[in-house]
Design an enzyme around this catalytic site. Structure first.
Site, PDB file in Angstrom:
ATOM      1  CE  LYS A 169      -4.757  -1.683   1.790  1.00  0.00           C
ATOM      2  NZ  LYS A 169      -5.710  -1.826   2.716  1.00  0.00           N
TER       3      LYS A 169
ATOM      4  NE  ARG B  51      -8.247  -8.426   0.884  1.00  0.00           N
ATOM      5  CZ  ARG B  51      -7.879  -7.678  -0.028  1.00  0.00           C
ATOM      6  NH1 ARG B  51      -6.256  -6.549   0.317  1.00  0.00           N
ATOM      7  NH2 ARG B  51      -8.657  -7.318  -1.861  1.00  0.00           N
TER       8      ARG B  51
END
Length: 283
Positions: free
Chosen positions: A228, A262
């Protein structure tokens, strides 16, 4: 490293998730526009091969998503989302022994993928779309609720919180209560702080530092920070260079009690998880 839970085995459709130890959830985006791997697994066979590779690398859950939720992503219709997701869920359920998570907010997708063999509903909007709570309750599946303000297209427009940890905690507590009222028992709920969703870098870092505060809610935590932008902003790397930052955060998440990671890079994250487990198991 593990989070206390009233039950040790979470029923996920025809399978069970053992909550006595952490798990790696492999990301399978069947979208053309996801921030890291958009367009790579849009065809059913390619998606199935990737799911199989992640399973062999150690993933115990595969998270299938048909709508990009990156900042600025365009909305997709329920028909388009279902056309992307349903064939992949059906193929994985038929071919592989793995829990299928479906990354969706759409009631029709919840209902149809539950019928096709999904074992978990993973909703970035915390079942706030009209009909989503009822669809999830009717499915009988566990759900993952995530904190986000607004919609992906606008969520990064000047997010502001007096206390981001308290905001996330209170929001998740409210959504947990909404689930209970709809007939979804608390034992069926997993919580996700929503890193990167309506949060600045400073919000993300503070929330991660104080992740353990969310254990007061009494539910397992899912952490999704793989590749991210918070990693890119700290390290100065584009998406392809964020592996080591992702692994560092995976280790920190485990040390702060996360139960599900995740991730895109399954094999490397599984190595981190196994190494930490080996040290913790030593005399």
């Amino acid at each position: 490293m593990s989070v206390a839970s009233p039950i040790s085995r979470l029923p996920c459709g025809s399978r069970f998730l053992d909550l006595s130890h952490p798990h790696v959830m492999g990301i399978l985006n069947v979208t053309p526009d996801s921030f890291s791997d958009g367009g790579r697994y849009g065809q059913r066979d390619a998606a199935l091969r990737h799911a199989e590779a992640m399973l062999q690398a150690g993933a115990t859950l595969i998270d299938v998503g048909g709508e990009s939720t990156r900042p600025g992503a365009r909305a997709v219709s329920s028909v388009e989302e279902l056309e992307r997701v349903a064939p992949v869920v059906e193929a994985i359920a038929r071919e592989l022994d793995v829990i299928i998570s479906v990354d969706t907010s759409t009631p029709s997708v919840i209902r149809e993928t539950a019928r096709l063999g999904a074992g978990l509903i993973n909703d970035v909007r915390s079942l706030q779309r009209d009909g989503a709570l009822d669809a999830a309750a009717d499915s009988g599946l566990p759900v993952c609720l995530m904190h986000m303000r607004g919609e992906p297209a606008t969520m990064q427009q000047n997010p502001d919180y007096p206390d981001v940890v308290a905001e996330v905690r209170d929001f998740l507590l409210e959504r947990l209560a909404a689930c209970t009222a709809a007939g979804i028992a608390a034992e069926r709920v997993i919580l996700d702080p929503g890193f990167g969703f309506a949060k600045t870098l400073e919000h993300n870092l503070s929330l991660f530092k104080h992740l353990q505060a969310l254990h007061a809610l009494g539910r397992p935590l899912l952490v999704g920070v793989s590749r991210k932008s918070m990693i890119g902003k700290v390290l100065g790397h584009e998406v392809g260079g964020r592996l080591y930052g992702s692994l560092a955060l995976a280790a920190l998440a485990l040390s702060r009690g996360a139960l599900i990671l995740r991730v895109h890079d399954v094999a490397q994250t599984v190595d981190v998880m196994r190494m930490i487990a080996a040290v913790e198991a030593a005399e």
